[in-house]
Design an enzyme around this catalytic site. Structure first.
Site, PDB file in Angstrom:
ATOM      1  N   GLU A 322       1.205  -1.305   0.110  1.00 34.69           N
ATOM      2  CA  GLU A 322       0.251   0.070   0.101  1.00 34.69           C
ATOM      3  C   GLU A 322       0.367   1.235   0.044  1.00 34.69           C
ATOM      4  O   GLU A 322       0.493   2.309  -0.698  1.00 34.69           O
ATOM      5  CB  GLU A 322      -1.065  -0.233   1.147  1.00 34.69           C
ATOM      6  N   HIS A 351       7.837 -27.669   2.051  1.00 41.79           N
ATOM      7  CA  HIS A 351       6.815 -28.960   1.057  1.00 41.79           C
ATOM      8  C   HIS A 351       5.486 -28.178   0.166  1.00 41.79           C
ATOM      9  O   HIS A 351       4.498 -28.936   0.164  1.00 41.79           O
ATOM     10  CB  HIS A 351       6.494 -28.892   2.642  1.00 41.79           C
ATOM     11  N   LYS A 455     -12.995   1.696  -3.091  1.00 41.04           N
ATOM     12  CA  LYS A 455     -14.237   1.797  -2.433  1.00 41.04           C
ATOM     13  C   LYS A 455     -14.930   2.763  -3.292  1.00 41.04           C
ATOM     14  O   LYS A 455     -16.285   2.035  -3.522  1.00 41.04           O
ATOM     15  CB  LYS A 455     -14.272   2.771  -1.698  1.00 41.04           C
TER      16      LYS A 455
END
EC number: 5.3.1.9
Length: 530
Positions: A322, A351, A455
């Site tokens: 950000e 793994h 937003k």
């Protein structure tokens, strides 16, 4: 490079601080000869900008704001005496409030002590508290901690199911600077309903961390919540963990917040050095710059060899991505900057995706985090002369070597043990490294225009949903495909969004929308059940 040469390079480049009990090893970043000296003029400019920031310069010009998260652990550095007093008094109020909760002086409306703690927030208002809770929490926690960190109904149901009958003894902390963050508001409303259904008075359980005069601040005052703690406009969400955002939940959980702040403060002091070899944050920033060519050309893979640091990669994702992920530099030039961050934990990752890291596409560099102390107390031998912790250390060293053999660069950060002080130091280290790197690549690390755009787009979707519902209710006997609905609304350009909204509405019974399914999904018909 031969092992003896690597050892000499390690000694030459290692940063170690006995006070912080922290080391930063950049020897597996292939700095060419003279690189640190070549970068020094740019770093000196970055140091100067950082000093101005700490002195109160408007470091976030887009929002005309100071950036003051460093003052949170050194109030005397704040440019105004009133700010220093607010920081000091807020910390005292946090500790007094937590002590009163632990002592039973602040209790649930029925008089029972609080046993559980529900944090409602999103982004930095959740990631910081979550990281502290996971890295420093344990069986001796004074409150059991839970989180609403999304607007996912099923996720909130899962948390409430875990709290169960303890809801009547649950303290709720709602965190939102503006008080209008939709995800946090939704979580608060869901929590309110859960309390009401249980016959409980939500306000008697609630605390706010918010900006002065915000919608949330007004709600808390009007409903007489248990307390309100400040969020200042000069502290960004992703750097708010050493404000009330992180300190209040941590103190309530039973974490020593004074030691957390002391660790951050001590690291801040070290990272103010203008001698690059004596500044661990500068060494990190230079490592990132070299590994990514200063253009974000490689991802950062975070591999902490400690289960308690699992959430550190998520915390750093926000802090780094950000802050650095910007389309324009500070001069308004398009640059498309950023460093992608992902990771899990070692040795689990050996793994999982380490196979690709060693053998596949070379589009990354690694940050290893090593914790020397395995556990509190002795360890058993899993085989003669070796403990589980010995294996963890061996896997870390083996992975580091195996990757470097294939030309995969890495940084290693080592701390002696996990403690409030060492976690505070790690937080401060990365906050400073991000700020210095942002200066090197000339971006504003302290705004987030892309988040605001998201937003706004979400708001547009909800507005369109309202228009769809209104039309369905006006014409209850009419069936619509997604295309027909978009045309009826005179929004043909929004046909895909319209289709997706209709699918979601029909999948949930809350809005009274039914679907008649067809062979081709885009020909499905939707209507109001009313």
């Amino acid at each position: 490079m031969q092992k003896q040469q690597l050892w000499e390079r390690y000694k030459n480049l290692l940063y170690h601080d006995a006070e912080l009990e922290l080391s930063v090893d950049t020897s597996r970043i292939d700095f060419p000869e003279g690189f640190l000296e070549k970068m020094d003029p740019r770093l000196q400019q970055a140091y100067q900008e950082m000093e101005a920031l700490e002195q109160g310069a408007v470091a976030n010009p887009d929002e005309h704001r100071m950036v003051g998260h460093y003052w949170l652990r050194a109030p005397e550095l704040a440019p105004e005496a009133t700010l220093a007093e607010e920081i000091t008094s807020t910390l005292a109020a946090i500790e007094a409030f937590a002590s009163s909760v632990h002592g039973g002086n602040i209790a649930a409306p029925d008089g029972h002590r609080f046993t559980d703690l529900l944090i409602i927030g999103i982004g930095g208002s959740a990631l910081g508290p979550q990281f502290l809770a996971d890295s420093l929490g344990g069986p001796k926690d004074l409150l059991r901690i839970w989180f609403f960190d999304n607007t996912d109904p099923d996720g909130m149901d899962k948390v409430l199911s875990g709290i169960g009958a303890a809801l009547k003894q649950t303290l709720v902390v709602v965190i939102s600077k503006s008080g209008g963050t939709k995800e946090t508001r939704n979580g608060m409303l869901e929590a309110c309903q859960a309390f009401e259904r249980a016959g409980l008075h939500f306000a008697g359980h609630a605390v706010a961390v918010t900006g002065s005069g915000s919608e949330l601040d007004r709600t808390a005052s009007r409903e007489n919540w248990l307390g309100v703690f400040p969020m200042w406009d000069w502290v960004g969400g992703r750097t708010s963990v050493t404000s009330a955002v992180g300190l209040l939940p941590a103190a309530l959980q039973g974490i020593d917040v004074d030691r957390l702040l002391a660790g951050a403060r001590a690291c801040d002091q070290k990272t103010r050095s203008r001698v690059t070899r004596e500044n661990p944050a500068a060494l990190l920033a230079l490592s990132w710059f070299h590994a990514t060519q200063g253009k974000g050309t490689r991802d950062m893979v975070l591999l902490p060899y400690k289960d308690r640091l699992l959430l550190f990669s998520r915390y750093l994702q926000q802090l780094i991505m950000e802050s650095l992920g910007k389309g324009l530099d500070r001069d308004g030039k398009e640059v498309l900057q950023g460093i992608a961050v992902y990771g899990n934990k070692g040795s689990t990752d050996q793994h999982a995706y380490v196979q690709q890291l060693r053998e596949g596409v070379h589009n990354f560099f690694v940050t290893f985090i090593e914790v020397l102390k395995d556990r509190q107390g002795p360890s058993m031998e899993v085989e003669p002369g070796a403990t589980s912790g010995d294996y963890l250390s061996g896997f870390f060293q083996g992975t580091r070597s195996a990757l470097y053999e294939k030309g995969r660069e890495s940084v290693t950060i080592t701390v002696r043990e996990l403690s409030p002080a060492s976690i505070g130091a790690l937080i401060a280290l990365y906050e400073r490294a991000v700020g210095l790197y942002a200066s090197l690549v000339n971006v504003n690390a302290y705004h987030q225009p892309g988040v605001e755009a998201g937003k706004e787009a979400a708001g547009a979707v909800l507005k369109l949903q309202g228009e769809i519902m209104e039309l369905l209710r006006r014409q209850p006997n009419r069936d619509f495909t997604g295309e027909e609905m978009a045309l009826a609304l005179a929004r043909p350009e929004e046909v895909e969004t319209t289709f997706m909204i209709l699918r979601h509405l029909a999948a949930n019974g809350d809005h009274g929308v039914s679907v008649t399914e067809k062979d081709k999904i885009w020909e499905n018909k939707y209507r109001s059940k009313d």
